[in-house]
Write a protein that holds these residues in place. Sequence first.
Motif, mmCIF file in Angstrom:
data_model
loop_
_atom_site.group_PDB
_atom_site.id
_atom_site.type_symbol
_atom_site.label_atom_id
_atom_site.label_comp_id
_atom_site.label_asym_id
_atom_site.label_seq_id
_atom_site.Cartn_x
_atom_site.Cartn_y
_atom_site.Cartn_z
ATOM 1 N N GLY A 372 0.806 -1.225 0.000
ATOM 2 C CA GLY A 372 0.000 0.000 0.000
ATOM 3 C C GLY A 372 0.831 1.263 0.000
ATOM 4 N N LEU A 373 2.069 1.157 -0.467
ATOM 5 C CA LEU A 373 2.964 2.312 -0.501
ATOM 6 C C LEU A 373 3.196 2.744 -1.945
ATOM 7 C CD1 LEU A 373 5.560 1.133 2.178
ATOM 8 C CD2 LEU A 373 3.540 2.584 2.491
ATOM 9 N N LEU A 488 8.901 1.960 8.349
ATOM 10 C CA LEU A 488 7.517 2.253 7.978
ATOM 11 C C LEU A 488 6.686 0.986 7.876
ATOM 12 C CD1 LEU A 488 5.562 4.482 7.320
ATOM 13 C CD2 LEU A 488 6.288 4.404 4.933
ATOM 14 N N HIS A 489 7.262 -0.085 7.303
ATOM 15 C CA HIS A 489 6.544 -1.367 7.247
ATOM 16 C C HIS A 489 6.167 -1.839 8.643
ATOM 17 C CE1 HIS A 489 8.096 -2.769 3.009
ATOM 18 N NE2 HIS A 489 7.169 -1.841 2.945
ATOM 19 N N SER A 490 7.110 -1.768 9.564
ATOM 20 C CA SER A 490 6.854 -2.237 10.934
ATOM 21 C C SER A 490 5.798 -1.380 11.619
ATOM 22 C CB SER A 490 8.157 -2.219 11.742
ATOM 23 O OG SER A 490 9.150 -3.006 11.117
ATOM 24 N N LEU A 491 5.846 -0.074 11.371
ATOM 25 C CA LEU A 491 4.848 0.826 11.949
ATOM 26 C C LEU A 491 3.453 0.479 11.441
ATOM 27 C CD1 LEU A 491 3.876 3.381 13.420
ATOM 28 C CD2 LEU A 491 4.661 4.719 11.454
ATOM 29 N N LEU A 492 3.326 0.298 10.129
ATOM 30 C CA LEU A 492 2.022 -0.032 9.550
ATOM 31 C C LEU A 492 1.533 -1.389 10.033
ATOM 32 C CD1 LEU A 492 2.737 1.189 5.909
ATOM 33 C CD2 LEU A 492 1.104 2.226 7.500
ATOM 34 N N SER A 493 2.429 -2.357 10.102
ATOM 35 C CA SER A 493 2.045 -3.692 10.563
ATOM 36 C C SER A 493 1.581 -3.660 12.009
ATOM 37 C CB SER A 493 3.229 -4.652 10.401
ATOM 38 O OG SER A 493 2.896 -5.943 10.859
ATOM 39 N N VAL A 523 -6.607 6.585 4.419
ATOM 40 C CA VAL A 523 -6.654 5.978 3.085
ATOM 41 C C VAL A 523 -5.995 4.602 3.106
ATOM 42 C CG1 VAL A 523 -5.761 6.169 0.729
ATOM 43 C CG2 VAL A 523 -6.787 8.156 1.835
ATOM 44 N N TRP A 524 -4.848 4.498 3.778
ATOM 45 C CA TRP A 524 -4.139 3.216 3.826
ATOM 46 C C TRP A 524 -4.982 2.153 4.528
ATOM 47 C CZ3 TRP A 524 -2.189 -0.257 7.403
ATOM 48 C CH2 TRP A 524 -1.262 -1.195 6.924
ATOM 49 N N CYS A 525 -5.656 2.539 5.602
ATOM 50 C CA CYS A 525 -6.466 1.585 6.371
ATOM 51 C C CYS A 525 -7.742 1.180 5.632
ATOM 52 C CB CYS A 525 -6.857 2.193 7.725
ATOM 53 S SG CYS A 525 -5.578 2.027 8.964
ATOM 54 N N SER A 526 -8.153 1.938 4.642
ATOM 55 C CA SER A 526 -9.418 1.660 3.977
ATOM 56 C C SER A 526 -9.316 0.498 2.998
ATOM 57 C CB SER A 526 -9.905 2.914 3.236
ATOM 58 O OG SER A 526 -9.002 3.243 2.183
ATOM 59 N N ASN A 527 -8.142 -0.054 2.839
ATOM 60 C CA ASN A 527 -7.969 -1.155 1.902
ATOM 61 C C ASN A 527 -7.010 -2.184 2.493
ATOM 62 O OD1 ASN A 527 -8.398 -2.583 -0.402
ATOM 63 N ND2 ASN A 527 -7.197 -1.268 -1.756
ATOM 64 N N LYS A 528 -7.089 -3.427 1.992
ATOM 65 C CA LYS A 528 -6.189 -4.478 2.451
ATOM 66 C C LYS A 528 -4.983 -4.558 1.529
ATOM 67 C CE LYS A 528 -9.687 -7.349 4.708
ATOM 68 N NZ LYS A 528 -10.307 -8.694 4.790
ATOM 69 N N THR A 533 1.178 -9.196 5.306
ATOM 70 C CA THR A 533 1.163 -10.450 6.086
ATOM 71 C C THR A 533 2.569 -10.961 6.372
ATOM 72 O OG1 THR A 533 0.968 -11.707 4.018
ATOM 73 C CG2 THR A 533 -1.080 -11.107 5.153
ATOM 74 N N ALA A 534 3.520 -10.579 5.559
ATOM 75 C CA ALA A 534 4.889 -11.048 5.749
ATOM 76 C C ALA A 534 5.729 -10.116 6.620
ATOM 77 C CB ALA A 534 5.566 -11.206 4.383
ATOM 78 N N ILE A 535 5.147 -9.024 7.075
ATOM 79 C CA ILE A 535 5.890 -8.033 7.865
ATOM 80 C C ILE A 535 5.715 -8.319 9.357
ATOM 81 C CG2 ILE A 535 6.201 -5.586 8.369
ATOM 82 C CD1 ILE A 535 6.960 -6.367 5.531
ATOM 83 N N THR A 536 6.815 -8.355 10.071
ATOM 84 C CA THR A 536 6.771 -8.565 11.521
ATOM 85 C C THR A 536 6.389 -7.272 12.218
ATOM 86 O OG1 THR A 536 8.531 -10.221 11.332
ATOM 87 C CG2 THR A 536 8.094 -9.314 13.534
#
Length: 627
Positions: A372-373, A488-493, A523-528, A533-536
Amino acid sequence: YSSSPRGGAFFVLGPVLHIVVVGFHHKKGCQVEFSYPPLMPDEGHDSNLLPEEWKYLPFVALPDGAHNYQEDTVFFHLPPLSGDMKCVYGVSCYRQIEAKALKVRQADVTRETVQKSVCVLSRVPLYGLLQAKLQLITHAYFEEKDFSQISILKELYEHMNGSLRGSSLEGSQVYLGLSPRDLILHFRHKVLILFKLILLEKKVLFYVSPVNRLVGALMTVLSLFPGMIEHGLVDSSHYRPRGSLSEDPGLVESVSGAEEFVSVSVTDLAGASLELEGAEPARPASADNNHLKPPSRSSPDSSESDWETLDPSVLEEGGPKEEAAAAAAAADLQPDAFDSESGTPITVQPQAAGEQNVTQGLVSGLEEDQHGLPLAIFTKGYLCLPYMALQQHHLLSDVTVRGFVAGATNILFRQQRHLSDAIVEVEEARIQIQDPELRKTLALTTADLRFADYLVKHVTENRDDVFLDGTGWEGGDEWIRAQFTLYLHSLLSSTLQQDNERLLADYGAPFITAWKITHNYRVWCSNKHPGMTAITPGHPFQGQYSVADVKLRLSHSVQNSERGKKIGNAMMTTSRSMVQTGKAVGQSVGGALTSAKSAMSSWFSTLAQPAPITSPEAQEPPSEVKP
């Protein structure tokens, strides 16, 4: 497809839309002197006319104060000319030459120097690549010493469209000339504050001269956001130029009238995710623009000619003296951003950036990857203007602009601190934030400090070896971007997890609260996003506190808070006083010893005649010790 929606000749759209020459006329000021293909299809190549949307092109291409530099480079963004177009990316190379050196001197050349810029207007954000090609052509164009020789510019248009056609926006060529290593060497820990500041969609103004340093620093910060430069800036320049009403001399007043519109914009935007209080997370993304009605005329600015000669004191008349004093006090008391000493090394496995496959985002409208980036930061009225001309000043207080990341070289921008949430003074590597709540929100947590310290150590420890050119991996430019991608990936996850308060606390609870009501997060949360799923989840540097953390926090506080700086200065002053006092005492005592030794030597010489004895000088006091 026409390069302009106004009819006329049609051109096949390549990556490059136009090659433009902007010059400075002694009576008319900055103006377009040549364009290929013509900016106005019904006009000739030498027409001075511009599309209304691009009326500021001459002022951003030939920057304010350019006469102080022999050459300079500008990155700028122009709004689209039609609804189906995106942001137009501009690169301008400026040079000046002595008029007496010209082989062909035109009649309107009346000054000792001739100043011109050659610009490329492009559909692709290949800033560094365009700059490298443009600098060579600009040099050759000036070496002709005859500016009527425009064939080289037409060849440039054909060459660029031929060589860049089909170029991929993936890979290192997008980041050519943008060095996160240099950014961290200069800003150190403050880079993470800038990163979080933009995540909050605040009004951020970068300030430094010349322009190439300004745009380089600003765009390098944006390059830390995954996919941002490649796909995230397409809606970053959607603003409307000042209308003709605001240019009516009858409406031109002092800029004090801007205070009225500033208060209006803050009131209107309080519920539109720009203020931390009173925002509604469930508000639709489009609500920002729906309820914001621009005033009958744009923000009260004077005409272009008035701006060029405006006295700086005029801008200070708007607010009462108490407000000015309070602002000055706040600027003095605001804690600067962060440097810290090296502590115990912390290791983490670097990860490369995510998948390169991009698809059209359903909500953001941007080309997104599997995570989603890029985030939809520069959308819905949040502008990215790497360089702002003085004629664009009204955008800072325009109620249709909900925020910006902008660059300026004119001091008038910096003096009006109330129009920005943060002013980044690039020369001093200082971030000025007047709002104490925002400073609290951006305060780095212990985990954040570990992350920033990890980056600084790797960059500084490798600065004198193979990493100097930025091509190495660990400590290199790509490695630094990979670390911010991981962050950023970890924050979003972490935001996706149940009972995630403890996970998110490592990023700062006030920051998370403020970020969750921003447009880009909603906006990011409004979609999957399948890649998540692979981000810790969890901060990359989460963990138990240690003595190293205490040292890190202490050095961070002492070096960056105003009180800590005063204590440090006091210690330095005391140390110098002690050393100077020691020197004075040593000199007086040493002088007495020298006299005594001389007397003894004279007396002894009457008894015997040994080899001549030179009177030893007093022992030198110890050199000044840095505390």
